[in-house]
Scaffold this active site. Structure first.
Site, PDB file in Angstrom:
ATOM      1  N   HIS A   1       0.875  -1.180   0.000  1.00  0.00           N
ATOM      2  CA  HIS A   1       0.000   0.000   0.000  1.00  0.00           C
ATOM      3  C   HIS A   1       0.911   1.229   0.000  1.00  0.00           C
ATOM      4  O   HIS A   1       2.026   1.188   0.540  1.00  0.00           O
ATOM      5  CB  HIS A   1      -0.836  -0.054   1.275  1.00  0.00           C
ATOM      6  CG  HIS A   1      -1.912   0.968   1.385  1.00  0.00           C
ATOM      7  ND1 HIS A   1      -1.682   2.234   1.852  1.00  0.00           N
ATOM      8  CD2 HIS A   1      -3.239   0.904   1.113  1.00  0.00           C
ATOM      9  CE1 HIS A   1      -2.819   2.905   1.871  1.00  0.00           C
ATOM     10  NE2 HIS A   1      -3.780   2.130   1.417  1.00  0.00           N
TER      11      HIS A   1
ATOM     12  N   CYS B   1      -4.693   2.540  -3.767  1.00  0.00           N
ATOM     13  CA  CYS B   1      -3.460   3.023  -3.110  1.00  0.00           C
ATOM     14  C   CYS B   1      -2.320   2.027  -3.279  1.00  0.00           C
ATOM     15  O   CYS B   1      -1.523   1.809  -2.355  1.00  0.00           O
ATOM     16  CB  CYS B   1      -3.671   3.302  -1.630  1.00  0.00           C
ATOM     17  SG  CYS B   1      -4.887   4.564  -1.313  1.00  0.00           S
TER      18      CYS B   1
ATOM     19  N   LYS C   1     -10.778  -0.785  10.237  1.00  0.00           N
ATOM     20  CA  LYS C   1     -10.900  -1.953   9.352  1.00  0.00           C
ATOM     21  C   LYS C   1     -11.286  -3.198  10.139  1.00  0.00           C
ATOM     22  O   LYS C   1     -11.500  -4.256   9.567  1.00  0.00           O
ATOM     23  CB  LYS C   1      -9.587  -2.184   8.608  1.00  0.00           C
ATOM     24  CG  LYS C   1      -9.318  -1.075   7.576  1.00  0.00           C
ATOM     25  CD  LYS C   1      -8.114  -1.388   6.736  1.00  0.00           C
ATOM     26  CE  LYS C   1      -7.569  -0.178   6.050  1.00  0.00           C
ATOM     27  NZ  LYS C   1      -8.248   0.153   4.792  1.00  0.00           N
TER      28      LYS C   1
ATOM     29  N   ASP D   1       2.736  -4.821   7.931  1.00  0.00           N
ATOM     30  CA  ASP D   1       1.512  -4.035   7.778  1.00  0.00           C
ATOM     31  C   ASP D   1       0.328  -4.999   7.954  1.00  0.00           C
ATOM     32  O   ASP D   1       0.050  -5.811   7.072  1.00  0.00           O
ATOM     33  CB  ASP D   1       1.521  -3.399   6.379  1.00  0.00           C
ATOM     34  CG  ASP D   1       0.214  -2.684   6.052  1.00  0.00           C
ATOM     35  OD1 ASP D   1      -0.784  -2.883   6.770  1.00  0.00           O
ATOM     36  OD2 ASP D   1       0.193  -1.942   5.057  1.00  0.00           O
TER      37      ASP D   1
ATOM     38  N   GLN E   1      -4.761  -5.440   6.692  1.00  0.00           N
ATOM     39  CA  GLN E   1      -5.720  -6.357   6.052  1.00  0.00           C
ATOM     40  C   GLN E   1      -5.686  -7.765   6.634  1.00  0.00           C
ATOM     41  O   GLN E   1      -6.437  -8.623   6.164  1.00  0.00           O
ATOM     42  CB  GLN E   1      -5.459  -6.424   4.540  1.00  0.00           C
ATOM     43  CG  GLN E   1      -5.646  -5.109   3.813  1.00  0.00           C
ATOM     44  CD  GLN E   1      -7.094  -4.621   3.795  1.00  0.00           C
ATOM     45  OE1 GLN E   1      -8.032  -5.362   4.104  1.00  0.00           O
ATOM     46  NE2 GLN E   1      -7.293  -3.364   3.450  1.00  0.00           N
TER      47      GLN E   1
HETATM   48  N1  PMP Z   1      -2.048  -0.894   4.451  1.00  0.00           N
HETATM   49  C1  PMP Z   1      -2.982  -1.626   3.835  1.00  0.00           C
HETATM   50  C2  PMP Z   1      -2.617  -2.986   3.328  1.00  0.00           C
HETATM   51  C3  PMP Z   1      -4.256  -1.093   3.667  1.00  0.00           C
HETATM   52  O1  PMP Z   1      -5.199  -1.822   3.042  1.00  0.00           O
HETATM   53  C4  PMP Z   1      -4.559   0.191   4.160  1.00  0.00           C
HETATM   54  C5  PMP Z   1      -5.928   0.822   3.992  1.00  0.00           C
HETATM   55  N2  PMP Z   1      -6.476   0.715   2.711  1.00  0.00           N
HETATM   56  C6  PMP Z   1      -3.549   0.900   4.815  1.00  0.00           C
HETATM   57  C7  PMP Z   1      -2.315   0.319   4.949  1.00  0.00           C
HETATM   58  C8  PMP Z   1      -3.769   2.287   5.351  1.00  0.00           C
HETATM   59  O2  PMP Z   1      -4.662   2.251   6.413  1.00  0.00           O
HETATM   60  P1  PMP Z   1      -5.203   3.631   7.026  1.00  0.00           P
HETATM   61  O3  PMP Z   1      -5.708   4.426   5.881  1.00  0.00           O
HETATM   62  O4  PMP Z   1      -6.286   3.175   7.957  1.00  0.00           O
HETATM   63  O5  PMP Z   1      -4.065   4.273   7.736  1.00  0.00           O
END
Ligand code: PMP
Length: 406
Positions: free
Chosen positions: A122, A365, A225, A199, A202
Site C-alpha cells: 500500500h 493506493c 478496518k 503491515d 488487512q
Molecule cells: N495498508 C494496507 C494494506 C491497507 O489496506 C490500508 C488501507 N487501505 C492501509 C495500509 C492504510 O490504512 P489507514 O488508511 O487506515 O491508515
C-alpha cells in the site's frame, strides 16, 4: 460457528437501503461497518464519562483513564504482545508506519542504507520510505511477485546486502488478498540480523495474529478496518526496539519533565503518544476487539474463507471474468479484484452502485502493483464477517447485468 442473521442485527447500517434497494456492502477492505456495542460504548462515554486522561485528579478523568488503559490491555491480549508497553496508540496504520519509518531511519539509517519492501505494498508503506530516501538518501529494494500473485521468495533472499537495515512488508495484499508468508519473511530477515515491520491492516480483521508467534519487530493496524472507530490505530513494537527509537512527535503526555535546557521523555508507551489521545476511540476499538473475540477469530476466518471460495467459484463462471492474483481461496484473504472483458472498473463500480452494491474501484493506493499487473485499476469486492452468500449472489447477478449492457 456464529449465527449470521443475529450478527447482522448487530450492525444497524446493514439494514438500510440505497436507491430503494437493500444495501450490499462489499467495500470492507476500505472500512468496515460498526456493531452496536462499539457505537453505544462511544456514545455512552461522551454522555457520561468524558474527561481528559492521565493527568486529572478528579473522578471522571480517572474513569476515562481506566477505560483508555484497559483498552491498551485489550489490544495487548488480542495480538498477544508480551507487555502493554509494546502497544502504542496512533491514528491508524498510516501513522504507525510513518512513526517507525521516521524514528527508525533517524536512529539507524544512513545514506546508502537499504529497506526491503514488496511490490504489493500500500502507498502507506512506500511513500514514508521515499520521504526518507529524499531526505537522507536511503534506497528502496523491492521483492517482486510471480504472475500468480505470490511473492518471489528466492528473489527476496537475494535482496539482502550488508546495507539492509529493515524489511517492511504487508501481511495481506489489499488488492489481491494474497496472504504473504510473513513468518518465513521474518525468519529470513532475522537470520540476516535485520528487523521486520508487518503491515497488518488487512490481516488483523480476518484471522488471528500473534506477535510472539510471528516474532515481528513492528506490526501496524487500523481500528476502522476491524469494526472499530476511525482515527485510531495501533503500532506494536518489541520493547527493546521501541526503547531504542527516538520519539516521533513532541508535546504533552510524552514527557516526564521539561525545562528549556533539557526534556526527559516518558517511559513506554507514552514516549510515542504526544498530545491528548483519542481515548473515546481506544475504548471503541477495545469493544470491537472484544466483539470479534466473542465470535471467535477462527470462526470468522473459516466463515470468510468459505464465502470467498464461493464468490470465486461463482465469479469465475461469469463470461469474460478475470480475477487477479491467487486462485486458491485458502491462500487468499477476503478480497477479490476483478475485471470483466474490457469494461472499465469505474463503469463497473458505478453501475453496481445503482443496484445497491458497494464495491471499490481504482488503484487501491497500490499503484506500483497496478503497474505490475498491467492495469490502471481494478474493481474490488471485499468481504467481512457479516456478508452472506445471498450478497455474493447479488454481486454476481449485478456483474452479469452490467456485462449485458456493454
Ligand atoms: N495498508 C494496507 C494494506 C491497507 O489496506 C490500508 C488501507 N487501505 C492501509 C495500509 C492504510 O490504512 P489507514 O488508511 O487506515 O491508515
Amino acid at each position: 460457528m456464529y449465527d449470521i442473521s443475529k450478527v447482522r442485527e448487530e450492525f444497524p447500517i446493514l439494514g438500510r437501503e440505497v436507491y430503494n434497494k437493500p444495501l450490499v456492502y462489499l467495500d470492507n477492505a476500505a472500512t468496515t461497518q460498526k456493531p452496536r456495542v462499539v457505537i453505544e460504548a462511544m456514545t455512552d462515554e461522551y454522555y457520561n464519562v468524558n474527561a481528559n486522561v492521565h493527568r486529572g485528579v478528579h473522578y471522571l478523568s480517572q474513569q476515562a483513564t481506566d477505560l483508555h488503559e484497559q483498552a491498551r490491555e485489550t489490544v495487548r491480549r488480542f495480538i498477544n504482545a508480551r507487555s502493554a508497553s509494546e502497544v502504542i496508540f496512533t491514528r491508524g496504520t498510516t501513522e504507525s508506519a510513518n512513526l517507525v519509518v521516521s524514528s527508525f531511519s533517524d536512529a539507524f539509517m544512513e545514506e546508502g542504507d537499504e529497506v526491503i519492501l514488496s511490490v504489493m505494498e500500500h502507498h502507506s508503506n512506500i511513500v514514508p520510505w521515499q520521504l526518507q530516501a529524499a531526505k537522507k538518501g536511503i534506497a528502496l529494494k523491492v521483492i517482486p511477485m510471480h504472475d500468480d500473485g505470490t511473492l518471489d521468495m528466492e528473489a527476496y533472499e537475494k535482496l539482502f546486502s550488508d546495507r539492509t537495515k529493515i524489511v517492511s512488508v504487508t501481511h495481506v495484499s489489499n488488492v489481491l488478498g494474497t496472504i504473504n508468508p510473513v513468518k518465513e519473511i521474518i525468519r529470513i530477515a532475522h537470520e540476516h540480523g535485520v528487523p521486520v515491520m508487518i503491515d497488518g491492516a488487512q490481516s488483523t480483521p480476518h484471522f488471528k495474529v500473534d506477535m510472539q508467534e510471528l516474532d515481528c519487530d513492528f506490526f501496524t493496524f487500523s481500528g476502522h478496518k476491524i469494526y472499530g472507530p476511525t482515527g485510531i490505530g495501533v503500532l506494536y513494537g518489541k520493547e527493546d526496539w521501541l526503547d531504542r527509537l527516538p520519539p516521533y512527535q513532541g508535546g504533552g503526555e510524552m514527557i516526564e519533565s521539561v525545562t528549556f535546557e533539557k526534556t526527559v521523555f516518558e517511559r513506554l508507551p507514552f514516549k510515542f503518544e504526544a498530545g491528548t489521545p483519542d481515548y473515546v476511540a481506544t475504548h471503541g476499538l477495545a469493544k470491537a476487539l472484544e466483539y470479534v473475540t466473542s465470535l471467535g477469530m477462527d470462526n470468522i476466518a473459516k466463515y470468510e474463507q468459505e464465502l470467498t471460495r464461493y464468490a470465486m467459484e461463482r465469479m469465475n463462471a461469469i463470461e469474460g471474468m478475470k480475477i487477479f492474483g491467487v486462485k486458491d481461496a485458502a491462500m487468499k484473504d477476503a478480497v477479490i479484484s476483478f475485471q470483466v472483458g474490457d469494461i472499465h472498473h469505474l463503469d463497473m463500480g458505478t453501475l453496481l452502485d445503482r443496484l445497491g452494491i458497494a464495491i471499490r474501484t481504482g488503484h487501491h493506493c497500490a499503484q506500483p502493483l497496478m503497474e505490475r499487473l498491467g492495469v490502471n485499476g481494478t474493481a474490488r469486492a471485499s468481504f467481512a464477517l457479516y456478508n452472506t452468500r445471498e450478497e455474493v449472489d447479488a454481486l454476481v447477478t449485478g456483474i452479469e447485468r452490467v456485462a449485458r449492457m456493454f
